[in-house]
Design an enzyme around this catalytic site. Sequence first.
Site, PDB file in Angstrom:
ATOM      1  N   ASN A 149      23.225  17.771  71.029  1.00  0.00           N
ATOM      2  CA  ASN A 149      24.012  19.164  71.142  1.00  0.00           C
ATOM      3  C   ASN A 149      25.691  19.198  71.336  1.00  0.00           C
ATOM      4  OD1 ASN A 149      22.578  18.805  73.327  1.00  0.00           O
ATOM      5  ND2 ASN A 149      23.687  20.352  74.154  1.00  0.00           N
ATOM      6  N   HIS A 200      17.930  30.535  66.123  1.00  0.00           N
ATOM      7  CA  HIS A 200      19.333  31.110  66.107  1.00  0.00           C
ATOM      8  C   HIS A 200      20.389  29.816  65.918  1.00  0.00           C
ATOM      9  CE1 HIS A 200      20.961  29.788  70.207  1.00  0.00           C
ATOM     10  NE2 HIS A 200      19.465  29.811  70.623  1.00  0.00           N
ATOM     11  N   THR A 236       2.606  38.712  72.995  1.00  0.00           N
ATOM     12  CA  THR A 236       2.383  39.574  71.593  1.00  0.00           C
ATOM     13  C   THR A 236       3.630  38.935  70.645  1.00  0.00           C
ATOM     14  OG1 THR A 236       1.533  41.243  72.426  1.00  0.00           O
ATOM     15  CG2 THR A 236       2.828  41.624  70.358  1.00  0.00           C
ATOM     16  N   CYS A 323      25.194  26.182  77.039  1.00  0.00           N
ATOM     17  CA  CYS A 323      24.520  26.491  78.389  1.00  0.00           C
ATOM     18  C   CYS A 323      25.217  26.006  79.610  1.00  0.00           C
ATOM     19  CB  CYS A 323      23.163  26.134  78.397  1.00  0.00           C
ATOM     20  SG  CYS A 323      22.627  25.092  77.078  1.00  0.00           S
TER      21      CYS A 323
HETATM   22  C1  LIG Z   1      19.489  20.141  71.516  1.00  0.00           C
HETATM   23  C2  LIG Z   1      19.026  21.608  71.974  1.00  0.00           C
HETATM   24  N1  LIG Z   1      17.813  21.662  72.576  1.00  0.00           N
HETATM   25  C3  LIG Z   1      17.499  22.938  72.998  1.00  0.00           C
HETATM   26  C4  LIG Z   1      18.291  24.083  73.043  1.00  0.00           C
HETATM   27  C5  LIG Z   1      17.697  25.358  73.692  1.00  0.00           C
HETATM   28  O1  LIG Z   1      17.539  26.187  72.631  1.00  0.00           O
HETATM   29  P1  LIG Z   1      17.410  27.972  72.670  1.00  0.00           P
HETATM   30  O2  LIG Z   1      18.931  28.196  73.042  1.00  0.00           O
HETATM   31  O3  LIG Z   1      16.768  28.485  71.616  1.00  0.00           O
HETATM   32  O4  LIG Z   1      16.566  28.133  74.030  1.00  0.00           O
HETATM   33  C6  LIG Z   1      19.516  24.020  72.652  1.00  0.00           C
HETATM   34  C7  LIG Z   1      20.403  25.064  72.682  1.00  0.00           C
HETATM   35  O5  LIG Z   1      21.734  24.894  72.742  1.00  0.00           O
HETATM   36  C8  LIG Z   1      19.973  22.729  71.963  1.00  0.00           C
HETATM   37  O6  LIG Z   1      21.308  22.604  71.472  1.00  0.00           O
END
Ligand SMILES: Cc1ncc(COP(=O)(O)O)c(C=O)c1O
Length: 383
Positions: A149, A200, A236, A323
Amino acid sequence: MIYFDNSATTKPYDEVIDAFAKVSREYYANPSSLHNFGGKVESLVKQARKQLSKLLDVKEKELYFTSGGTEGNNLAIKGTALQYRSRGNHIITTSVEHPSVYEACEQLKQLGFEITYLPVNENGQLQLTDLESAIKAETILVSVMHVNNEMGAIQSIEEVGKLLSKYPKILFHVDHVQGIGKVPLNIHKAHIDFCTISAHKFHGLKGSGLLYIREGIRISPLFSGGNQENKIRSGTENVGGIVSMAKALRLTDEKRKQYLVEMIKIRDYLHSSLNQLSYIEVHSNLLHSAPHIINFSAIGLKGEVIVHALEAEQIYVSTTSACSSKQKTISRTLQAIGVSDEVAEGAVRISLSFENTLDEAKIFMTKLEKILIKLYEVMGEMK
Ligand SMILES: Cc1ncc(COP(=O)(O)O)c(C=O)c1O
């Protein structure tokens, strides 16, 4: 506005929002309810599962709806750890995984599991020989992301899967959250047991995702409750999210066929333009990266300063991943590929969607150059 932060999240397609609104307005019954209104809603979930299984080329019963990538990764990893603890307590992953894998593993460490974090080379890729030598009798799971990412590095998932197929007791999890819709992955050919997807990231809605679990594999659920999703994921169902996720994946598939060449053109333009600037270091390697992510540092500057300067021009990018961008930690991924902490602090990630254009990339480069010149002037050390 130029939105180049598509790895953080994408803009939902209008059709996706319309589908969510229609389901929420007209089909709000609980799919588990006995009456025929509930039955209608249940059939919408079934239909979405069928569409998604076709798009992913897997069986319907192999799909488990979740709230997104974080949950899918936690479910695969902790669910395997809890289920197969008597078989072994060793998990192998890489040093460049998303926090939802890394932190899940760190938590398991506290419960007595042993975690091996494999190194990666300067392109962000793990070496099969390292993986093979890390395997031992106690290994129960290998978790490797498809596309990183932060820098876009693609792992050779098929090769990892081929190697692991020699070890039938080891399960194989792939975090496909950044790869889906951009970098093809054949779940069967790669011998994958678990595959995480989040809506998303491909113009679906936040709070919906799915975990593929190969038929015949049992894992321990993380939520106790009403036993939805074949007892693996109680709660749910987010019906609007599920229906719109199927729509988003189908539309993304169509867009990829139409716009992938354009996306590569934009990425290559950005890559070569950034590389021409002597004060910029590009961390993503064109040959080994996904078409939508470029990571670079402006030497001596902080990534957050660049992000805010671009934001003043209504251009949106990230420092590292969304994040961790508000936490002042140095990127584990950049450290793992050998980037110094000082340079890593200046890292900026551009991430594209099929909606971006070459014109936007040109405007971005012009604005970025102006911003960097100004910032270096302020610092008094234009290189
Ligand atoms: C490689 C990777 N894994 C997992 C996630 C987590 O996904 P979510 O935002 O749907 O919890 C992300 C989000 O940036 C990601 O880039």
